[in-house]
Design an enzyme around this catalytic site. Sequence first.
Site, PDB file in Angstrom:
ATOM      1  N   GLY A   9      -9.308 -65.755  21.731  1.00 19.18           N
ATOM      2  CA  GLY A   9     -10.411 -66.687  21.944  1.00 19.18           C
ATOM      3  C   GLY A   9     -10.121 -68.224  21.412  1.00 19.18           C
ATOM      4  O   GLY A   9     -10.938 -68.786  20.974  1.00 19.18           O
ATOM      5  N   SER A  11      -8.774 -70.949  23.088  1.00 20.66           N
ATOM      6  CA  SER A  11      -8.381 -71.923  24.051  1.00 20.66           C
ATOM      7  C   SER A  11      -9.395 -73.138  24.031  1.00 20.66           C
ATOM      8  O   SER A  11      -9.139 -74.085  24.441  1.00 20.66           O
ATOM      9  CB  SER A  11      -8.766 -71.301  25.691  1.00 20.66           C
ATOM     10  N   ARG A  12     -10.538 -72.942  23.207  1.00 22.17           N
ATOM     11  CA  ARG A  12     -11.350 -73.851  22.726  1.00 22.17           C
ATOM     12  C   ARG A  12     -12.167 -73.697  21.485  1.00 22.17           C
ATOM     13  O   ARG A  12     -11.900 -72.577  20.804  1.00 22.17           O
ATOM     14  CB  ARG A  12     -12.300 -74.105  23.810  1.00 22.17           C
ATOM     15  N   VAL A  59     -10.313 -58.921  25.231  1.00 23.84           N
ATOM     16  CA  VAL A  59     -10.063 -58.234  23.939  1.00 23.84           C
ATOM     17  C   VAL A  59     -10.877 -57.203  23.633  1.00 23.84           C
ATOM     18  O   VAL A  59     -10.527 -56.332  22.914  1.00 23.84           O
ATOM     19  CB  VAL A  59     -10.325 -59.303  22.845  1.00 23.84           C
ATOM     20  N   TYR A 156     -25.554 -60.573  16.645  1.00 25.05           N
ATOM     21  CA  TYR A 156     -24.448 -61.320  16.106  1.00 25.05           C
ATOM     22  C   TYR A 156     -24.181 -60.996  14.665  1.00 25.05           C
ATOM     23  O   TYR A 156     -22.843 -60.541  14.315  1.00 25.05           O
ATOM     24  CB  TYR A 156     -24.284 -62.754  16.219  1.00 25.05           C
ATOM     25  N   LYS A 160     -20.922 -58.769  12.863  1.00 24.89           N
ATOM     26  CA  LYS A 160     -19.889 -59.569  11.997  1.00 24.89           C
ATOM     27  C   LYS A 160     -20.076 -58.845  10.330  1.00 24.89           C
ATOM     28  O   LYS A 160     -18.972 -58.778   9.714  1.00 24.89           O
ATOM     29  CB  LYS A 160     -20.350 -60.813  11.545  1.00 24.89           C
TER      30      LYS A 160
END
Length: 250
Positions: A9, A11-12, A59, A156, A160
């Site tokens: 992840g 690209s930004r 992924v 989230y 995590k």
Amino acid sequence: MTRTVLVTGSSRGLGATIARTLVNEGHQVIINYNNSKESAEHLVAELGNERAIAIKADVTNRKEVNQLISEGTKHFGQIDVVVNNALVNFKFDPVKQQPFIDLSWEDYQQQIDGTLKAAFNIVQSVAPQFIERKHGAVISIGTNLFQNPVVPYHEYTTAKAGLIGFTRNIAAELGQYGITANVVSGGLLKTTDASSVTTPDVFDLIAQSTPLKKVTTPQDVANMVSFLASDKATGITGQNYTVDGGLTMN
């Protein structure tokens, strides 16, 4: 020592900052993306084709991850470090975050897959070459919210928190092969795509609550990732490093 680092992840957002930091430290990076092809290609052009390559892969899909590892290994010769950074369909929006009573298990499952399943796929796919060389590093991006849920981003944060258990088990089993595994848990980052919808009052509250009176930046987290990816950190494993200006203290 130049190492090849796969950043999922990347690209930004935070992932791109990590990639830039690693290249500035002399490493080579595999920029993984799923939908942001144009951003990934621009980042490769910025970093240089000799130092970076962009490879598309979801992924959470094991077949695509295996291909990602295979292509990255073929291009650079080997992979030395993986950074589990990809974030799947989540925004840090304190206004639109659903209360617990309205959440579905599917909301949780999406984040569990995007965090734990993705890390499982990446680590299990790359582990054989790490074991063969008796060297490798796994770095996963966590969050300080599991210690201090300033905003209760239930699905989230739960995913995590599970990532820390995953990481410590990997560290315990694979340490005999010279493989390290650690977590870097940032505070709410100012600013990434995911935190772009965070309201200013939340950022202000966090800043005033920290000893440093500042909000964590992507560069703060990237600096710790860069350290753990280096040969200076080969004696560190099974740890969760919180980078949040001292908001949470272990």
